[in-house]
Design a protein around this motif. Structure first.
Motif, short mmCIF file in Angstrom:
data_model
loop_
_atom_site.label_atom_id
_atom_site.label_comp_id
_atom_site.label_asym_id
_atom_site.label_seq_id
_atom_site.Cartn_x
_atom_site.Cartn_y
_atom_site.Cartn_z
N ILE A 159 0.84 -1.20 0.00
CA ILE A 159 0.00 0.00 0.00
C ILE A 159 0.87 1.24 0.00
CG2 ILE A 159 -1.62 1.37 1.37
CD1 ILE A 159 -2.91 -1.32 2.21
N ASP A 160 1.90 1.29 0.83
CA ASP A 160 2.80 2.44 0.88
C ASP A 160 3.47 2.68 -0.47
OD1 ASP A 160 2.17 2.84 3.53
OD2 ASP A 160 4.02 1.94 4.30
N ARG A 161 3.93 1.61 -1.11
CA ARG A 161 4.61 1.74 -2.41
C ARG A 161 3.65 2.26 -3.47
NH1 ARG A 161 6.11 -3.25 -3.07
NH2 ARG A 161 4.66 -3.78 -4.72
N ARG A 162 2.44 1.71 -3.51
CA ARG A 162 1.44 2.15 -4.49
C ARG A 162 0.97 3.57 -4.20
NH1 ARG A 162 2.53 -1.04 -8.58
NH2 ARG A 162 2.08 -3.20 -8.15
N PHE A 163 0.86 3.91 -2.93
CA PHE A 163 0.43 5.26 -2.56
C PHE A 163 1.47 6.28 -3.01
CE2 PHE A 163 -0.62 8.89 0.07
CZ PHE A 163 -2.00 8.93 -0.08
N GLU A 164 2.74 5.93 -2.91
CA GLU A 164 3.80 6.83 -3.38
C GLU A 164 3.68 7.04 -4.89
OE1 GLU A 164 6.78 9.50 -3.40
OE2 GLU A 164 5.74 8.70 -1.64
N GLN A 165 3.36 5.98 -5.63
CA GLN A 165 3.15 6.12 -7.08
C GLN A 165 1.97 7.07 -7.33
OE1 GLN A 165 2.60 1.95 -8.01
NE2 GLN A 165 4.56 1.89 -9.08
N TRP A 166 0.89 6.90 -6.58
CA TRP A 166 -0.28 7.76 -6.72
C TRP A 166 0.08 9.21 -6.39
CZ3 TRP A 166 -4.26 9.96 -8.41
CH2 TRP A 166 -5.03 10.81 -7.64
N ARG A 167 0.87 9.42 -5.36
CA ARG A 167 1.25 10.77 -4.95
C ARG A 167 1.94 11.50 -6.10
NH1 ARG A 167 5.16 13.51 -2.59
NH2 ARG A 167 6.64 11.83 -2.38
N ARG A 168 2.81 10.78 -6.82
CA ARG A 168 3.50 11.38 -7.97
C ARG A 168 2.51 11.65 -9.10
NH1 ARG A 168 7.48 7.60 -6.35
NH2 ARG A 168 6.84 6.14 -7.97
N MET A 169 1.57 10.74 -9.33
CA MET A 169 0.58 10.91 -10.39
C MET A 169 -0.37 12.05 -10.05
SD MET A 169 -0.72 10.14 -13.27
CE MET A 169 0.19 8.69 -13.70
N ARG A 170 -0.66 12.21 -8.78
CA ARG A 170 -1.58 13.27 -8.36
C ARG A 170 -1.04 14.65 -8.75
NH1 ARG A 170 -5.53 13.42 -3.65
NH2 ARG A 170 -6.09 15.61 -3.60
N ARG A 171 0.29 14.82 -8.71
CA ARG A 171 0.88 16.09 -9.13
C ARG A 171 0.51 16.42 -10.57
NH1 ARG A 171 6.41 14.28 -6.86
NH2 ARG A 171 6.09 14.61 -4.65
N THR A 172 0.51 15.41 -11.43
CA THR A 172 0.12 15.60 -12.83
C THR A 172 -1.35 16.02 -12.90
OG1 THR A 172 1.71 13.91 -13.50
CG2 THR A 172 -0.03 14.47 -15.07
N ILE A 173 -2.18 15.37 -12.12
CA ILE A 173 -3.61 15.70 -12.11
C ILE A 173 -3.82 17.11 -11.59
CG2 ILE A 173 -5.81 15.12 -11.02
CD1 ILE A 173 -4.91 12.16 -11.21
N GLN A 174 -3.06 17.50 -10.59
CA GLN A 174 -3.20 18.85 -10.03
C GLN A 174 -2.85 19.92 -11.05
OE1 GLN A 174 -0.73 18.24 -6.56
NE2 GLN A 174 -2.52 18.29 -5.21
N ALA A 175 -2.05 19.57 -12.05
CA ALA A 175 -1.67 20.54 -13.07
C ALA A 175 -2.78 20.77 -14.10
CB ALA A 175 -0.40 20.07 -13.77
#
Length: 174
Positions: free
Chosen positions: A147-163
């Motif tokens: 979960i921690d590893r996947r959440f870190e991937q999501w955190r990076r992807m979220r930056r793209t979505i925030q843009a």
């Protein structure tokens, strides 16, 4: 780790339960929002490419619920046991229709919700504007490390979505 025989045993159990429920593979597929191919593969105990399964999928879990098995029954069968059944009263109560395609509804009901984001893409003054909704789900049985590893991937992807134009709303507690 489960053997090919264990997966075949699980597949046979699904086929038997489907027949007891007086359902065809096509009817199961329609109710789960998938094609007939994954249903055939599940009942065969092998993926459509001929390789053995390696984990219980969300389609398998949805199929288990459809035939009345309780949560965890696929794993019990893989371990040599028999499925537990959900009480008939629970099966007879229809779930609220979500208005979503059945495949999306099934995915939203499976696994653990880890996070979400809503991005308004236009019509900032309108309440019925155009928006993108992202729900981040973890698979059943994921470890905290996974979960921690996947959440870190999501955190990076979220930056793209925030843009994206409009940016996401603040996360809400689920």
């Amino acid at each position: 780790m489960e053997s090919e025989r264990d997966w075949e045993r699980l597949g046979n159990a699904y086929a038997e339960a489907r027949k007891l429920a007086d359902l065809t593979q096509v009817e199961v597929a329609e109710r789960l929002g998938v094609s007939r191919t994954p249903i055939q593969a599940i009942e065969r105990g092998k993926q459509s490419n001929g390789r053995p399964f390696t984990k219980v999928s969300s389609t398998m879990r949805a199929y288990a619920r459809l035939v009345g098995w309780a949560e965890g029954s696929p794993e019990q069968i893989l371990s040599g046991g028999d499925p537990d059944y959900t009480p008939q009263e629970a099966l007879s109560q229809p779930s609220e229709p979500s208005g979503l395609p059945s495949a999306v509804d099934r995915e939203l009901r499976s696994g653990k919700t880890l996070d979400h984001a809503v991005v308004h893409l236009g019509g900032a003054d309108d309440e019925d504007d155009f928006r993108l909704v992202v729900v981040v789900k973890g698979a059943e049985g994921m470890t905290e490390e996974e979960i921690d590893r996947r959440f870190e991937q999501w955190r990076r992807m979220r930056r793209t979505i925030q843009a994206l134009p409009g940016g996401p709303d603040a996360p809400q507690d689920s």
